[in-house]
Design an enzyme around this catalytic site. Structure first.
Site, PDB file in Angstrom:
ATOM      1  N   SER A 114      67.748  31.745  23.751  1.00 43.58           N
ATOM      2  CA  SER A 114      67.819  32.446  22.435  1.00 43.58           C
ATOM      3  C   SER A 114      69.216  32.692  21.895  1.00 43.58           C
ATOM      4  CB  SER A 114      67.400  33.965  22.756  1.00 43.58           C
ATOM      5  OG  SER A 114      67.718  34.614  23.886  1.00 43.58           O
ATOM      6  N   ASP A 163      72.257  43.632  21.218  1.00 43.58           N
ATOM      7  CA  ASP A 163      71.552  44.561  21.965  1.00 43.58           C
ATOM      8  C   ASP A 163      71.887  44.517  23.553  1.00 43.58           C
ATOM      9  OD1 ASP A 163      70.935  41.813  22.849  1.00 43.58           O
ATOM     10  OD2 ASP A 163      68.920  41.879  21.792  1.00 43.58           O
ATOM     11  N   HIS A 167      72.134  39.780  23.573  1.00 46.97           N
ATOM     12  CA  HIS A 167      72.465  38.894  22.748  1.00 46.97           C
ATOM     13  C   HIS A 167      73.581  39.164  21.850  1.00 46.97           C
ATOM     14  CE1 HIS A 167      68.223  38.692  23.287  1.00 46.97           C
ATOM     15  NE2 HIS A 167      68.325  37.368  23.253  1.00 46.97           N
TER      16      HIS A 167
END
Lengths: 257, 257
Positions: free
Chosen positions: A15, A201, A204
């Site tokens: 991600s 967060d 990330h």
């Protein structure tokens, strides 16, 4: 069909790579400076670990037999570990450290081993280490999920160990490394709570974190792979100022970047 | 080599397209929503007009004979006119309106005419009209150049006429249109000076301008080309949640987006 006009930079990862197409992300920043030279391909797969990455890399790189007309991958970044390092008790994405090392080695050798079906000696590889985790920020994020998730599935120390292992694999295999873990940790003054400046967060990166990563990647390119620096590459088609206005077509033939 | 895994959206145009890879630009916005589905290729060439675009399009689209293994262009945007509309007295980029119309028609037929070497019946085309010019803002920008350039090389009325012509060509050729001129003009309350909200220098768009363009393009896709809306396309590789943890490889085979 899109002709093979621009070679590529392929960003392969989880991600952290996938989110890089957002404004200020690593894919966007590279796309802006390499435009008209190399296409920047986002090959980020949220939630993936190195085990799942292997069959994917086998599919996103062409086999030698399929390479006619396909764009070369001039630079391949491999950025996994954030999910591999998930704590084993709570998480099916977890890959034990020894297997992570093995898998990362396999990914590199898929490109670098002359016996591999995907052997590509001209592709330069940069391994990116997973960034440090801000566990407090990540716990807060998980608590706000629906339904709330109160089991902490990442640990600061585990990700640190995976980052170190990634660095060691890169050194052993003779490819370049961008040590995202260390540059972000230093930028945060080596204080876990301060990482929130660079993270959306706790797991990330935000724009500031991607900026640090981008600067480090360009710095590694400048010193280790200078032939790939965007300032060293031609635009594939000339500047409009260099077009022969009276007889334009000969000046409008594509060139190698 | 990069395997043919994701089909593409190709954005073909002048500096308005080229600058779209910046944060908030049209290329970046599309890249973010189409990630894992289609690659978004920036084929923007600052300063180019439709005359020069023709030999370039012939090179960036594959010939039928070269199409094996190459990614399909599912959507092609063609966005020229801002340079063609330069005033003839000051500017070698100028293309007279009748030739602009012809050239734009040729670009479309290069893809849509069955007798073309680049014929690609499955490629959807969207013509984008040039945006309105804020001549006062553009004059200010040119005055600050080094050396200062005090000759105004764009006119509001000329670009308006080229935008109208682009719309007519699209209608005549049976392809879609995104009327950037009109949506931006309406957003500015039909007051030239108000265009500065949407433009960086009177000729090029800023983030706000690109946001309006992006919304209009997505709206045209939704209504006219719904099969290409990003929400209608699969991720080429499944979500990590859909991977079979016990036996991952069969679930990790690429799919058509």
């Amino acid at each position: 069909m899109a002709a093979n006009v621009q070679d590529t930079i392929m960003l392969f990862g989880d991600s952290l790579t996938e989110m890089g197409s957002e404004a200020g992300g690593i894919v966007q920043r590279l796309s802006a400076v390499y435009k008209r030279k190399l296409d920047v391909l986002n090959r980020g797969f949220s939630g993936y670990n190195t085990r799942w990455a292997i069959p994917v890399l086998e599919q996103i790189l062409a086999k030698k037999s399929e390479q006619a007309n396909l764009p070369a991958v001039r630079l391949l970044t491999i950025w996994f570990g954030a999910n591999d390092a998930a704590v084993p008790e709570t998480h099916r994405q977890h890959i034990p450290l020894a297997y992570y090392t093995d898998n990362l080695t396999k990914l590199i050798r898929l490109v670098k081993d002359p016996s591999s079906a995907h052997y590509s000696p001209d592709t330069k590889i940069v391994v990116i280490t997973p960034p440090p985790v801000n566990t407090e920020q990540w716990a807060e994020k998980k608590a706000t999920m629906d339904p709330p998730d109160n089991q902490l599935d990442r640990s600061f120390e585990a990700t640190k160990a995976y980052a170190r292992a990634a660095k060691e694999v890169a050194a052993r295999e003779g490819v370049e490394v961008v040590d995202a873990w260390t540059v972000l940790w230093k930028a945060a003054g080596e204080v876990e709570g301060q990482l929130s400046q660079f993270m959306s967060d706790g797991l990330h990166l935000n724009e500031n974190g991607y900026e640090i990563l981008y600067n480090e990647l360009i710095s590694v390119i400048s010193t280790k792979l200078p032939e790939l620096h965007y300032e060293k590459l031609n635009d594939v088609f000339v500047s409009y100022r260099d077009i022969d206005y009276a007889n334009p077509d000969p000046s409008l033939q594509k060139r190698k970047a």
